[in-house]
Design an enzyme around this catalytic site. Structure first.
Site, PDB file in Angstrom:
ATOM      1  N   ASP A   1       0.839  -1.197   0.000  1.00 22.65           N
ATOM      2  CA  ASP A   1       0.000   0.000   0.000  1.00 22.65           C
ATOM      3  C   ASP A   1       0.875   1.248   0.000  1.00 22.65           C
ATOM      4  OD1 ASP A   1      -2.368   1.623   0.282  1.00 22.65           O
ATOM      5  OD2 ASP A   1      -3.306  -0.066   1.298  1.00 22.65           O
TER       6      ASP A   1
ATOM      7  N   TYR B   1     -11.698   5.754  -3.721  1.00 19.23           N
ATOM      8  CA  TYR B   1     -10.594   4.796  -3.644  1.00 19.23           C
ATOM      9  C   TYR B   1      -9.294   5.519  -3.304  1.00 19.23           C
ATOM     10  CZ  TYR B   1      -8.219   0.463  -5.143  1.00 19.23           C
ATOM     11  OH  TYR B   1      -7.497  -0.705  -5.201  1.00 19.23           O
TER      12      TYR B   1
ATOM     13  N   HIS C   1      -8.064   2.548   6.341  1.00 23.63           N
ATOM     14  CA  HIS C   1      -7.308   3.729   5.921  1.00 23.63           C
ATOM     15  C   HIS C   1      -7.650   4.884   6.850  1.00 23.63           C
ATOM     16  CE1 HIS C   1      -5.237   2.759   2.092  1.00 23.63           C
ATOM     17  NE2 HIS C   1      -6.118   1.773   2.063  1.00 23.63           N
TER      18      HIS C   1
ATOM     19  N   HIS D   1       1.900   3.125  -3.302  1.00 25.91           N
ATOM     20  CA  HIS D   1       1.129   4.237  -3.873  1.00 25.91           C
ATOM     21  C   HIS D   1       1.738   5.571  -3.453  1.00 25.91           C
ATOM     22  CE1 HIS D   1      -2.058   1.695  -5.385  1.00 25.91           C
ATOM     23  NE2 HIS D   1      -2.260   1.159  -4.188  1.00 25.91           N
TER      24      HIS D   1
END
Length: 352
Positions: A18, A291, A202, A21
């Site tokens: 993750d 997203y 998140h 990104h």
């Protein structure tokens, strides 16, 4: 029921997946060795390593990797002394041969992600992973967008295909407290002893740790996080904070709290391009249900076309875009730019 005799829950650190990104997929072998070494020494039981969008993600649409992900997986496996190495794949982006190669390179956990209404496209991949002797995990992405009963039915599809743990995945960081508990509880009730349940959070609304604790209380046995919140959007549940909270709650994770705090500050932070912040764009993502990996794309398009990144994300949320539709962010930005030009022209005409 605890995860095992030694652990109440199992934590997976996604900093090297993750976090890709946030790093714009520019991890090197040296980065991987440093982070895996520190996390392994702190007792993190599972470390995930791939392109941010999983196996095969290096592309024009998602962003090209600095180093081929299979090389990163190899480096992680060679470095870890205790931790298991996991990888992510999205059916249609990654292919079956990618799973085989990752297994050959020593990864032992295959995590297969689909949109939360499309679990059926993962069936053959779970079958292959089990045939290869891999542990299997399923991701129901954008879980905020569907009610608990729908997620439970999708989880059943994954479990029947061979998935050993199905995750409620808050890809947008949009779930709030009881919304997490309700979804996890629904999966636990549906799956029973057939598969475990996990939660991936998140920080886009600042609730990563709280949501993760509520997930555990609702029956989740596997929890994701990223050290120093190194992930998409505002980042993931910070592993070091979650470790501290769970220790205070008497929940066994096997992670040494002080060591993971040091790893976050001394090893992970220097590798990050900047802290993952709860700023205007990331907060907008949580608010609009967007997203999390859209953050960097929206920011780039906003700069390129001279429009508001927040407006791009609000429109993406209105359209209910999902992972894989990053190209539509360009369309949105162009539309905003055209509207801005038209409004400017009207204003100039009025003032003339």
């Amino acid at each position: 029921m605890p995860y095992s005799a030694d652990l109440d829950i199992r934590v997976t650190d996604s900093s090297l997946r993750d976090g890709s990104h946030a790093k714009r997929h520019q991890f090197t072998v040296e980065h991987v060795r440093s982070i895996v070494g520190a996390l392994d020494a702190a007792g993190v039981p599972v470390i995930e390593v791939t392109h941010g969008d999983g196996l095969g993600g290096s592309s024009f649409n998602y962003g090209f990797s600095h180093t081929p992900e299979q090389e990163l997986i190899k480096a992680a496996v060679e470095t870890a002394e205790q931790a298991k190495i996991a990888f992510l794949m999205l059916p249609g982006l990654g292919v079956r041969s990618d799973i085989r190669e990752a297994a050959d390179n020593g990864a032992s956990i295959c995590r297969i992600a689909t949109h939360c209404t499309e679990a059926d496209i993962s069936v053959q991949h779970f079958g292959l992973a089990r045939d290869l002797g891999l542990e299997t995990v399923g991701f129901l992405m954008m879980s905020h967008s569907q009610p608990p009963e729908v997620l439970a039915k999708q989880a059943r599809i994954m479990a029947d295909a061979g998935c050993q743990c199905v995750y409620v995945v808050d890809s947008a960081g949009a779930l709030i407290l009881n919304a997490v508990s309700d979804r996890v509880s629904a999966l636990v009730a549906e799956l029973g002893d057939d598969a475990q349940v996990g939660f991936h959070g998140h920080e886009n609304l600042g609730l990563g740790v709280a949501n993760s604790v509520l997930a555990v209380e609702a029956g989740a046995l596997q929890i994701d996080g990223s050290t120093r919140r190194f992930g998409a959007g505002a980042g993931n549940t910070p592993v070091e904070a979650f470790a501290a909270v769970t220790e205070k709650l008497g929940i066994r994770t096997g992670i040494d709290t002080l060591k993971i705090i040091d790893a976050a500050e001394d090893v992970v932070r220097p590798i990050m391009d900047g802290d993952c912040l709860l700023d205007r764009l990331s907060l907008t993502m949580g608010y609009a249900g967007v997203y999390s990996s859209f953050l960097k794309h929206a920011d780039s398009h906003a700069s390129r076309y001279g429009v508001s990144g927040a407006e791009i994300l609000i429109e993406a949320g209105r359209r209910k875009l999902v992972g894989g539709q990053e190209d539509q962010l360009i369309e949105i930005a162009l539309g905003l730019a055209d509207r801005k030009s038209a409004e400017t022209a009207v204003a100039e005409k009025k003032s003339a």
